[in-house]
Every structure is written in C-alpha cells, then in structure tokens.
Design a protein around this motif. Structure first.
Motif, PDB file in Angstrom:
ATOM      1  N   ASP A 114       1.139  -1.151  -0.275  1.00  0.00           N
ATOM      2  CA  ASP A 114      -0.165   0.296  -0.695  1.00  0.00           C
ATOM      3  C   ASP A 114       1.235   1.544  -0.091  1.00  0.00           C
ATOM      4  O   ASP A 114       1.300   1.882   0.810  1.00  0.00           O
ATOM      5  CB  ASP A 114      -0.718   0.043   1.168  1.00  0.00           C
ATOM      6  N   MET A 115       0.744   2.211  -1.112  1.00  0.00           N
ATOM      7  CA  MET A 115       1.608   3.373  -1.310  1.00  0.00           C
ATOM      8  C   MET A 115       0.583   4.513  -0.555  1.00  0.00           C
ATOM      9  O   MET A 115       1.542   5.269  -0.759  1.00  0.00           O
ATOM     10  CB  MET A 115       2.503   3.206  -2.494  1.00  0.00           C
ATOM     11  N   GLY A 116       0.099   4.272  -0.632  1.00  0.00           N
ATOM     12  CA  GLY A 116      -0.618   5.423   0.167  1.00  0.00           C
ATOM     13  C   GLY A 116      -2.394   5.934  -0.770  1.00  0.00           C
ATOM     14  O   GLY A 116      -1.869   5.550  -2.057  1.00  0.00           O
ATOM     15  N   VAL A 117      -2.192   6.921  -0.524  1.00  0.00           N
ATOM     16  CA  VAL A 117      -3.469   7.848  -1.579  1.00  0.00           C
ATOM     17  C   VAL A 117      -2.761   8.537  -2.458  1.00  0.00           C
ATOM     18  O   VAL A 117      -1.765   9.575  -2.236  1.00  0.00           O
ATOM     19  CB  VAL A 117      -4.355   8.666  -0.355  1.00  0.00           C
ATOM     20  N   HIS A 118      -3.122   8.302  -3.121  1.00  0.00           N
ATOM     21  CA  HIS A 118      -2.880   8.955  -5.307  1.00  0.00           C
ATOM     22  C   HIS A 118      -4.174   9.300  -5.844  1.00  0.00           C
ATOM     23  O   HIS A 118      -5.497   8.842  -5.963  1.00  0.00           O
ATOM     24  CB  HIS A 118      -1.785   7.953  -5.460  1.00  0.00           C
ATOM     25  N   ALA A 119      -3.565  10.106  -6.835  1.00  0.00           N
ATOM     26  CA  ALA A 119      -4.963  10.788  -7.338  1.00  0.00           C
ATOM     27  C   ALA A 119      -4.602  10.695  -8.677  1.00  0.00           C
ATOM     28  O   ALA A 119      -3.518  10.650  -9.677  1.00  0.00           O
ATOM     29  CB  ALA A 119      -4.798  12.365  -7.002  1.00  0.00           C
ATOM     30  N   PHE A 120      -5.481  10.421  -9.758  1.00  0.00           N
ATOM     31  CA  PHE A 120      -5.447   9.787 -11.191  1.00  0.00           C
ATOM     32  C   PHE A 120      -6.195  10.438 -11.814  1.00  0.00           C
ATOM     33  O   PHE A 120      -7.895  10.569 -11.105  1.00  0.00           O
ATOM     34  CB  PHE A 120      -6.076   8.371 -10.855  1.00  0.00           C
ATOM     35  N   ILE A 121      -6.254  10.604 -13.485  1.00  0.00           N
ATOM     36  CA  ILE A 121      -7.177  11.186 -14.216  1.00  0.00           C
ATOM     37  C   ILE A 121      -8.122   9.989 -14.577  1.00  0.00           C
ATOM     38  O   ILE A 121      -7.284   9.257 -15.408  1.00  0.00           O
ATOM     39  CB  ILE A 121      -6.039  11.595 -14.815  1.00  0.00           C
ATOM     40  N   VAL A 122      -8.966  10.119 -13.953  1.00  0.00           N
ATOM     41  CA  VAL A 122      -9.980   8.492 -15.028  1.00  0.00           C
ATOM     42  C   VAL A 122     -11.638   9.416 -16.315  1.00  0.00           C
ATOM     43  O   VAL A 122     -11.851  10.514 -15.308  1.00  0.00           O
ATOM     44  CB  VAL A 122     -10.605   8.131 -13.769  1.00  0.00           C
ATOM     45  N   PRO A 123     -10.956   8.611 -17.022  1.00  0.00           N
ATOM     46  CA  PRO A 123     -12.504   9.916 -17.482  1.00  0.00           C
ATOM     47  C   PRO A 123     -13.930   8.931 -17.997  1.00  0.00           C
ATOM     48  O   PRO A 123     -13.750   7.519 -17.229  1.00  0.00           O
ATOM     49  CB  PRO A 123     -12.111   9.413 -19.180  1.00  0.00           C
ATOM     50  N   ILE A 124     -15.340   9.891 -17.518  1.00  0.00           N
ATOM     51  CA  ILE A 124     -15.904   9.191 -17.331  1.00  0.00           C
ATOM     52  C   ILE A 124     -16.878   8.838 -18.602  1.00  0.00           C
ATOM     53  O   ILE A 124     -18.367   8.136 -18.656  1.00  0.00           O
ATOM     54  CB  ILE A 124     -16.696   9.664 -15.618  1.00  0.00           C
TER      55      ILE A 124
END
Length: 707
Positions: free
Chosen positions: A265-275
């Motif tokens: 578990d590397m912790g919380v990260h942010a990702f760009i997700v097309p919806i």
C-alpha cells in the motif's frame, strides 16, 4: 361570576414597600404583594408629561448628531475594494446585461443545473473571462472572480470552483508538465469538464481512510481503478451527475512486490479517470454514475455518485508530482514516507479552503447589507404621540446587527491577508509559509463559515416577515451557504487541526524551535501572558484604555495562551490513563475553544493593521470604531473567562459592557455608509428590501406580488 384577567384587577400605585426587619410569619404574603406591585408598575407606567417626551426625543437626536462620524463612502470603498475590483465589475455588468442568465426565484433542479452550465459558458466564452488562467499565476484575481460569480448565483460559483479550483487545480498542482500540456486548454475553455472525486460514502474528512483501490498492471502498462465495496462509492461529486467528462479520482495505490506480502500500500494518490465519451457524452464502460438528487441548497450543482468496476487508465494518468510508477512497476518519490506524501498532496489542495473563507465573507456582506438597509427603512412604534422610529434605533436590533457588521469588516481584512499569504506560498513554495497557510486557511475557513451560517438566520429574523419572502434572498443564501461548513473539510475537524498545530508550536517554543509566522505572539510574549494578571490594569475602565488596540490584542492573546497552557496540562494528565486518542477526545471542546480563540486573535491583529494602514483620516476613524466594537464585543461575549482568572475586575467588566452598547449605537449612526462601502449594486444584492434607494423599496416589492 364574571371572569376577569388578574392583571386588570391590579391598579398602579407609586408606593413600593420596603422590607420590614420586624416582619412576622403572619406577613408572609408581603413579598408577593411587592412583586405584584412591581409588575403593575412595569405594565402600567406612570404618565410622562408631553413636554418631557419631546425633550427626551430632542436630546436623543442631538446625541446622535453629536457623535456621528463623517464618513466618505467613496474613500472607504476605495480602501476596501482591492486591486481586482475591475474584473468583478466586468462580471457584474455582463450578467446584468443578460436577464436570461439570472437565476429566478423559483426554478426546478434540472433547469437550475442547465442554467448554471449556461452561466459558466457565458462567463468564459462570451464575456471572455478565463478564471483558470489565474488559478496558479494570480490566485487573488481568481478568488475575486469567484466572489463575484458567487454573488450572481452561489450554485454557479460552486460549479466554477469544481471545474477550476478542484478538477483543474488538481491537474496543475498534483500533476507534472505532461498533464498541464495535455489538459490545460480543455479545462480552461470548458471542453474538458471535470470532477473532483475524493469523498466517499463512508469517508470524507478522513482522506487516508479512502477505500477506492488503484492497482498497476505491468502487462498492459495501466492502472485499474476499483470501488472495493459500497462504502467506497464516490459521493457528492460535483459535475458528475450531468456534465462531467473526467474525474480526478483519489485512491489507494497498491503495487505488487516481490516480498512475502505480495502487495504494498503506497498511500492515497490521484488519477485522471475519463467517465464520459468526449463526443457522445455516454458513460464509459466500467463507470457507473447516479444522481445524488435534490439537496437542501446548491441545486444548480449536479452532484453525483461514482462506482468504478475495473476501469483501466494509462499509466500517464497518475498525477505524479509526489510519487511515480515506472513501466516495470517500480515506485519512486522524493518523499520518503506515506505520511509525508499525503501531507504534500493535501497541502496543494488548500486553495479550496482559502476560496471558501473569502467567498463566505462575500455572502455575509450581501446578507448584512440587505438587513441593515431594511432595518434603517422599516419604522415601528416610537414614543407616545411621536412618529415611529427606525427598527435599527432599537438597542436590541443594534445588538443583533452592529457586531455582525463589525465582524464582516474584520473578516474582510483577515481573508485578504489569507489571500496574500496563499499567493506568496504559490510563488515561493517556502515550507514555513506553506505550514502557515495550511493552519490559517483551516482556521479561517471554519470560523468564518460557521459565523456566516449563524448570521444568515439572524439577518432573516431581523427583517421580520419580509425576510421570509424568497425574493429577498435570505432563504436561498442560507441554504446554499450551509454546506460551506462541511465541504473542503468539516469545520470541527479543521479546528482540531488548528489546535494540534498550536500544541506543536507550544512544544517547540519551549524546545527552542522555530515558530510559524501566524504564531509569532506565542514566542514574543507567552511568558507575560501566562503570568498573574496585573491587579491594577484589571481595574482600569477608562474609554481610552478599553479602546486601546494594545489592551484589546493583549486580552485576546492572554485568553489564547491560558487556554493553550491549560489544555496542554490536561492532555498530559489524561493521556496517562486514556492514551493519546482518549485524552484528545476528553479535551475536545477545550481544544475547539482554543482554536477559535487563536483565530479571533489573528483576525483582530489583521484588523488593527488595516486600521492603522488606512490613508484617509475619516475612513480610518470609521474603521477604528468598527474594530473597537469587534474587539470589545468578543471580550464581553467571553467575559466569564476573563473574570474567572481576574484578568478583568467587576467594574471593568461593567465598563466593557456599557462601552460595547455605546459603540453599537455609534456604528448604527454610520451603518448605511459602512454597507454602501461594500460597493454592491442593487443588481448584485437583488433583494427588494435591500435597495440603496429607499424610495423604490416598497414600490418594487408591491409590483413583484402583482399590485
């Protein structure tokens, strides 16, 4: 027998019997008789000669004219407006010229959402105002636009904030050059409408507890985004229900390892997700979107819920400023621990809190302007056989609104200071400034939004029945603003962050560490604050002393220092038996009071600086009056604390109370000039009872209902 009101049977008598030291048991009914006589005197006062009434009224008028300051609204407004008033006026003028883009009093949820979308498109594509270009390069200009947009419609303001402050800022602040090159123009021109998918059904403030999972597949060079359980469904996501095409999704990054654990578990990260598909706007495979439905307020914002079922995104969609994954699945970061990466990630998102503190005071300005103007206009009762008087001439009404007006000014200068510190942080990236802004934004956001929420109800009540009419805006302002206390950090949680930082600084102070700028006064004079109060100054009650900014600031800081020292002692004592968490919970109310006290000290300090820096003498005198009311009203509201430690003697407490009431009266005399200095045109306040021209108020109001 005829039924009669008991009070009608009591005749007024000027005689009040004194207690008789020789009273016997047979005279037990005498106290009751005296109370009845006093009640009768209150209900049926002795007649006052007409000449005496006229003389009293003339004396009151003379007193008012003698004490009223001469204030130049234009000079005061020029000092208040700030350097970005021109772009705010462009916003006001554009929407004033477009009646079709103004939000009607009655509108359905779906229509409101579409109107907000058209308002945003009009601002960017027709008016040519491009807020996103200022998010990083000139934050104070961006927040000036946001304040103006929020005055048009708070839902519109929040929708713009979701697009630029949240979705857009996450790409700029958490991503790298490749993300800015790819997404900036589309975000700026609204081709890439986006969401900020942090909050989940089971987790909001505890971001480290998020349960959405992102795993890396080295075979395809992709991340797989999964909603691990129903509690991990992204909830309350602005722009998701209808308009959003992308989402910045916050998830725990899980990487395959070669050790016995198998997954790390590397912790919380942010990702760009097309919806949604950019061309067809259809929901993309693996993405499930539902509408959160009708809300208490802000129904122009399309909040939705998002579930992800094995949604694959390219490795480049990781916003990798603070941590990256190579093609082989190896993790690298300049920050050594999960906690450090998490702190850096949240630190870059502090702009939302800065904007909410600033915008909340903008809402308070509109509300107090409407309430004061109506209270000056509305007349009710008065001396017998004399004209009715303005309801703002009543002491009770002054007590409701004048300290609120003073607070609005205090918050104005405090939030401007916050904007300046935030702009400095964005340019310098200095660690001390970053820490300062983080704590200050948390405290001001919590304090200002809570105060504004309470004040909106008081403003409504102070305008009586007409305040209840939807057209006069208090209902929509109150409902739309209410969530300001929750999003971008629940206010109770944010105040705990302030308290925790104070305790950290308190510890470092005694260990010789460096204190952040905001807490300088702890280093400079905590020892004197924690010493025994001076029995001489505790009794000083002269007006010059009570209106001395040094006394006021010392009183605020003394209270904060006492609270800080006492809670530190309590935490140390309780932690032995309850542990750290249990001790914190045991002292939680004490900690919240400490945080609020500290923020009040910062607000007062910035207000005093603003008064002293004002170049126009008449404006400076008006601001000094308002600042004194803010300070003394806060001291009086917590007078018990000062009395308990003998910081204020009884006679001094009484003098503070009397002076506070008198300052309310003086501020009432310039209340119109003070609200006019906010420079809010009628097409911005948009309340018939809050118009600048008193001649038009009732005429427009009657026309609205059909006369």
């Amino acid at each position: 027998m005829e039924s009669r009101n008991p009070l009608q049977m009591i005749s007024w008598s000027p005689t009040i019997h004194s207690p008789n030291p020789n009273q016997t048991a047979e005279d037990d009914d005498q106290p009751i008789s005296r109370r009845i006589q006093r009640l009768s005197l209150h209900l049926n006062p002795p007649p006052i000669h007409p000449d005496r009434q006229v003389a009293d009224a003339l004396e009151l008028q003379l007193c008012a004219s003698r004490t009223k300051l001469s204030v130049s609204t234009q000079q005061l407004s020029d000092y208040m407006r700030g350097k970005h008033r021109d772009i705010q006026e462009r916003v006001f003028e554009y929407f004033n010229s477009r009646p079709d883009l103004q939000t009607p009093v009655e509108i359905s949820k779906d229509d409101h959402r579409e109107l907000c979308m058209r308002q945003l498109l009009g601002l960017v594509r027709e008016a040519g105002i491009r807020p996103f270009r200022y998010v990083a390069d000139d934050p104070s200009k961006y927040f000036a636009i946001a304040e103006a947009v929020g005055s048009v419609d708070m839902s519109f303001g929040i929708k713009m904030g979701v697009q630029y402050s949240l979705w857009g800022a996450s790409v700029l602040n958490l991503g790298t050059k490749k993300h800015k090159d790819k997404y900036f123009e589309g975000i700026d021109n609204l081709d890439y409408l986006g969401c900020f998918a942090m909050t989940e059904l089971h987790h909001g403030s505890n971001v480290q507890g998020l349960q959405t999972i992102a795993t890396f597949d080295p075979l395809t060079d992709e991340f797989i985004i999964n909603t691990s359980n129903d509690g991990a469904i992204k909830w309350w996501i602005g722009n998701a229900a209808v308009h959003g095409k992308f989402a910045t999704v916050f998830a725990k990054l899980m990487l395959t390892t070669n050790d016995t654990k198998g997954v790390s578990d590397m912790g919380v990260h942010a990702f760009i997700v097309p919806i949604r598909d950019l061309k067809t706007h259809q929901t993309l495979p693996g993405v499930e979107i539902h509408d959160c439905g009708h809300k208490v307020g802000l129904n122009g914002v399309d909040n939705g819920a998002l579930r992800f079922r094995s949604v694959r995104i390219p490795r480049d969609n990781l916003l990798n400023r603070f941590g990256d994954v190579s093609r082989e699945g190896k993790y690298t970061s300049s920050l050594s621990t999960i906690n450090k990466r998490f702190a850096a990630l949240l630190g870059e998102l502090v702009g939302g809190r800065v904007g909410l503190a600033y915008s909340s005071n903008g809402v308070l300005k509109i509300s107090i302007t409407i309430a004061v103007r109506y209270s000056l206009l509305r007349q009710q009762f008065g001396p017998p056989r004399q004209p009715e008087i303005s309801i703002l001439d009543y002491q009770s009404h002054q007590h409701k609104l004048m300290p609120m007006l003073a607070s609005t000014y205090a918050f104005h200068f405090a939030t401007l200071h916050l904007l300046e510190k935030y702009s400095e942080m964005k340019k310098s990236h200095d660690e001390q400034v970053v820490a300062d802004v983080h704590a200050l934004s948390a405290g001001l956001k919590a304090y200002v939004t809570s105060y504004t929420a309470k004040s909106l109800s008081i403003c409504r009540e102070s305008c009586g029945g007409h305040g209840y009419a939807a057209v006069n805006r208090f209902g929509s302002l109150r409902n739309d603003h209410d969530i300001f206390q929750t999003f971008e950090g629940d206010n109770t949680v944010l105040l705990q962050q302030v308290a925790a930082d104070l305790l950290k600084q308190y510890k470092e102070k005694f260990e010789g560490g460096t204190l952040a700028v905001t807490w300088n006064y702890l280093r400079e004079s905590m020892n004197s604050y924690l010493s025994q109060p001076n029995p001489v100054t505790a009794r000083w009650e002269g007006e010059d002393h009570l209106r001395d900014p040094n006394f006021q600031l010392d009183a605020f800081r003394y209270r904060t220092s006492r609270l800080l020292q006492s809670v530190a002692v309590r935490l140390r004592k309780h932690s032995k038996n309850l542990g750290g968490f249990g001790a914190w919970n045991r002292c939680l109310n004490h900690l919240l009071t400490l945080a609020e006290s500290h923020i009040e000290s910062v607000i007062l300090a910035k207000f005093i600086e603003a008064v002293q820096s004002c170049p126009d003498p008449t404006s400076r005198a008006a601001l000094k009056l308002v600042c004194d009311l803010y300070a003394l009203d806060r001291i009086w509201n917590d007078i018990g604390t000062y009395r308990n430690v003998d910081y204020v003697a009884p006679n001094k407490a009484k003098a503070i109370h009397k002076l506070t009431e008198y300052l309310c009266f003086q501020v009432r005399n310039i209340a119109r000039e003070l609200v006019d200095a906010f420079d809010l045109p009628d097409h911005v306040t948009r309340a018939p009872i809050g118009k600048q021209s008193t001649a038009e108020v009732y005429s427009q109001y009657t026309q609205i209902v059909g006369f």
